[in-house]
Design a protein around this motif. Structure first.
Motif, short mmCIF file in Angstrom:
data_model
loop_
_atom_site.label_atom_id
_atom_site.label_comp_id
_atom_site.label_asym_id
_atom_site.label_seq_id
_atom_site.Cartn_x
_atom_site.Cartn_y
_atom_site.Cartn_z
N ASN A 45 0.86 -1.18 0.00
CA ASN A 45 0.00 0.00 0.00
C ASN A 45 0.90 1.23 0.00
N MET A 46 0.96 1.88 -1.16
CA MET A 46 1.94 2.94 -1.38
C MET A 46 1.52 4.24 -0.71
N PHE A 47 2.49 4.94 -0.13
CA PHE A 47 2.27 6.32 0.28
C PHE A 47 2.33 7.20 -0.97
N PRO A 48 1.39 8.14 -1.16
CA PRO A 48 1.42 9.02 -2.34
C PRO A 48 2.47 10.12 -2.17
N LEU A 49 3.71 9.68 -2.12
CA LEU A 49 4.78 10.53 -1.62
C LEU A 49 6.07 10.24 -2.36
N GLU A 50 6.73 11.30 -2.86
CA GLU A 50 8.10 11.17 -3.35
C GLU A 50 9.04 11.57 -2.22
N ILE A 51 9.95 10.68 -1.90
CA ILE A 51 10.92 10.90 -0.83
C ILE A 51 12.27 11.20 -1.49
N LYS B 106 29.22 9.63 -8.39
CA LYS B 106 28.73 10.44 -7.28
C LYS B 106 27.21 10.42 -7.29
N LEU B 107 26.62 10.04 -6.14
CA LEU B 107 25.17 10.09 -5.98
C LEU B 107 24.80 11.49 -5.53
N VAL B 108 24.32 12.30 -6.45
CA VAL B 108 23.98 13.69 -6.17
C VAL B 108 22.68 13.78 -5.40
N ASP B 109 21.64 13.15 -5.93
CA ASP B 109 20.35 13.09 -5.26
C ASP B 109 19.53 11.95 -5.86
N PHE B 110 18.42 11.64 -5.22
CA PHE B 110 17.54 10.60 -5.76
C PHE B 110 16.17 10.72 -5.12
N LYS B 111 15.17 10.14 -5.78
CA LYS B 111 13.84 10.06 -5.18
C LYS B 111 13.41 8.60 -5.15
N ILE B 112 12.72 8.25 -4.09
CA ILE B 112 12.23 6.88 -3.90
C ILE B 112 10.78 6.95 -3.43
#
Length: 249
Positions: A85-91, A172-178
């Motif tokens: 059950n997904m949260f409607p959220l980009e982290i 280099k991991l600059v940023d990401f969304k999960i």
């Protein structure tokens, strides 16, 4: 496992039911989008690469004690995942200033951040995925304080693990969304994908300090085809996975 009716179609993936109600079939598309879908183009092989990259990264994270909804990759463009059950959220986790962070706060791209920045964005296309804080999320009923008390530390653990993983392949991991969701028994899991669509990845192989994009910014900014960059990420990750005893099919 049999693929049944389509349940959902997003910009980069399609979700199908299967003959097991607790398992979904995810199909990766060749489409790349930017600017809330205003820019759109198909790239042959993108779906295959993102399916493989996500599978490898989720397997590498599992080796580091971080579980996800992934069950297995079933063909070039599809994988089976646990129902959550997904949260409607980009982290979003940021380690270096880039993209929206720079335009919003007026800082120069590439500025190293003194500590990782955790941000939340509400998944709502009509509102262009607005930035929200903890109070917003609780007030709107998106999640509870208790949810956030689990989501935030897990997101930071994932960031630490991904920094280490990508550093091993000179990126280099600059940023990401999960994204995250809960199983029916309440277990919080990493879900969705981790690919060059959802991360900013800068090549560090020549140690020059020059920014060489290995991510979707190539498409967003009109800098060239994304496929060679995605192939490079997949190749390096596959070598790392093999060195850790992970079978890459």
């Amino acid at each position: 496992m049999e693929k049944l009716e389509k349940l959902y179609e997003g910009k980069a993936k399609q979700l199908y039911a299967t003959d097991d109600p607790e398992v979904f079939w995810v199909e990766y598309k060749n489409t790349a989008t930017a600017g809330d879908g205003e820019k759109k183009e198909d790239f042959t092989g993108k779906g295959r690469l993102n399916n493989l990259i996500t599978t490898i990264i989720f397997d590498l994270l599992r080796n580091r004690g971080i579980d996800s909804h992934l069950i297995e990759r079933v063909n070039d463009t599809a994988q089976l995942v646990r129902k959550v059950n997904m949260f409607p959220l980009e982290i979003v986790l940021r380690n270096t200033a880039a993209g929206h962070f720079c335009s919003r706060l007026g800082v120069e791209e590439g500025l190293p951040l003194k500590e990782p920045v955790l941000e939340y964005f509400l998944k709502n296309d009509d509102l262009h995925d607005p930035f929200v804080n903890d109070d917003d999320l609780v007030a709107l009923g998106v999640c509870t304080r208790e949810d956030l008390a689990e989501i935030a530390p897990l997101a930071r653990r994932i960031n630490e693990a991904l920094i280490e993983i990508f550093a091993k392949i000179d990126v280099k991991l600059v940023d990401f969304k999960i994204e995250m969701g809960r199983t029916d028994d309440g277990t919080l899991l990493l879900a969705d994908e981790i690919t060059p669509d959802s991360c900013r990845l800068w090549d560090q192989k020549d140690h020059s300090g020059k920014v060489e994009h290995l991510d979707k910014d190539l498409f967003r900014r009109g800098l060239g085809s994304i496929i060679p960059a995605y192939e490079e990420i997949e190749s390096r990750l596959a070598e790392l996975a093999k060195s850790e005893g992970i079978e890459v099919k």
